[in-house]
Design an enzyme around this catalytic site. Sequence first.
Site, PDB file in Angstrom:
ATOM      1  N   HIS A  15      -0.167  65.072  15.439  1.00 39.44           N
ATOM      2  CA  HIS A  15       0.675  65.859  15.779  1.00 39.44           C
ATOM      3  C   HIS A  15       1.838  65.198  16.388  1.00 39.44           C
ATOM      4  CE1 HIS A  15       1.610  69.464  18.446  1.00 39.44           C
ATOM      5  NE2 HIS A  15       2.333  68.569  18.792  1.00 39.44           N
ATOM      6  N   GLU A  16       1.811  64.112  17.183  1.00 38.13           N
ATOM      7  CA  GLU A  16       3.130  63.176  17.680  1.00 38.13           C
ATOM      8  C   GLU A  16       3.853  62.596  16.792  1.00 38.13           C
ATOM      9  OE1 GLU A  16       3.380  64.317  20.737  1.00 38.13           O
ATOM     10  OE2 GLU A  16       1.613  65.108  21.156  1.00 38.13           O
ATOM     11  N   GLY A  59      -0.209  64.524  25.097  1.00 37.06           N
ATOM     12  CA  GLY A  59       0.639  63.759  24.277  1.00 37.06           C
ATOM     13  C   GLY A  59       2.146  64.382  24.250  1.00 37.06           C
ATOM     14  N   HIS A  82       6.144  65.106  15.103  1.00 38.90           N
ATOM     15  CA  HIS A  82       7.436  65.192  15.833  1.00 38.90           C
ATOM     16  C   HIS A  82       8.431  64.175  15.429  1.00 38.90           C
ATOM     17  CE1 HIS A  82       6.659  68.277  18.949  1.00 38.90           C
ATOM     18  NE2 HIS A  82       5.389  67.982  19.103  1.00 38.90           N
ATOM     19  N   GLN A 115      10.890  65.064  22.050  1.00 39.13           N
ATOM     20  CA  GLN A 115      10.483  66.110  23.064  1.00 39.13           C
ATOM     21  C   GLN A 115      11.166  66.019  24.264  1.00 39.13           C
ATOM     22  OE1 GLN A 115       6.153  66.106  22.428  1.00 39.13           O
ATOM     23  NE2 GLN A 115       6.483  68.200  22.618  1.00 39.13           N
ATOM     24  N   CYS A 166       1.937  72.792  22.101  1.00 36.22           N
ATOM     25  CA  CYS A 166       2.814  71.748  22.066  1.00 36.22           C
ATOM     26  C   CYS A 166       3.537  72.213  23.412  1.00 36.22           C
ATOM     27  CB  CYS A 166       3.722  71.987  20.833  1.00 36.22           C
ATOM     28  SG  CYS A 166       5.117  70.608  20.735  1.00 36.22           S
ATOM     29  N   LEU A 167       4.201  71.030  23.914  1.00 32.86           N
ATOM     30  CA  LEU A 167       4.824  71.220  25.364  1.00 32.86           C
ATOM     31  C   LEU A 167       6.280  71.900  24.956  1.00 32.86           C
ATOM     32  CD1 LEU A 167       3.706  67.896  27.341  1.00 32.86           C
ATOM     33  CD2 LEU A 167       3.117  70.236  27.693  1.00 32.86           C
TER      34      LEU A 167
HETATM   35 NI    NI Z   1       4.081  68.746  20.438  1.00 29.58          NI
END
Ligand code: NI
Length: 180
Positions: free
Chosen positions: A136-137, A46, A140, A51, A94-95
């Site tokens: 989670h997204e 995701g 963000h 991000q 998380c990226l």
């Molecule tokens: Ni994340």
Amino acid sequence: MTKYEIVLHPDQKLKKKCLPISEITNEIRSIGMKMLETMYAAPGIGLAAPQVGVLKRMFVMDCSEKNKASEPYICINPEIKWVSERKSVYEEGCLSIPDFYGDIERPSEIRLSCLNEDGESVEYYFDGLEATCVQHEIDHLNGILFIDYLGSMRRQIITTKMKKLKKQNALLSFSGTIGV
Ligand code: NI
């Protein structure tokens, strides 16, 4: 297609509430495609627009298993319409915070409504990993990171280590530029 560079924590862009998208233009579609490319390359399951430095309410996701058909989603202006009372715990990463993980409890099932890349209103039911990923997204898009659910001590430690990593990255790219 070129990829985006992923914004790393700590960064003000990851703390902002993102704005809704008023019109699904070709530009929005190409941001979505480029976000998918960036997510697959990372690799991740995701990725939310902030991000990659785009402060708009959009995320991409593909939780399909390895070696199975891909299931890409581009979700625009996502809204959670319903969550189950039942909760599940997943180890999240998380990226934007590579190599750090934490057990996070969230509702196990959700109903999501959003626009797809053609501007059509769609509704999805998700459970399991996908339900966690969507939540989670969407966090963000509201400036919330999974580490915000951890104790302040653990969050501090992660943030300090991330600051160090970012400093090292900056030094590396600088020495790269001057050819050292
Ligand atoms: Ni994340």
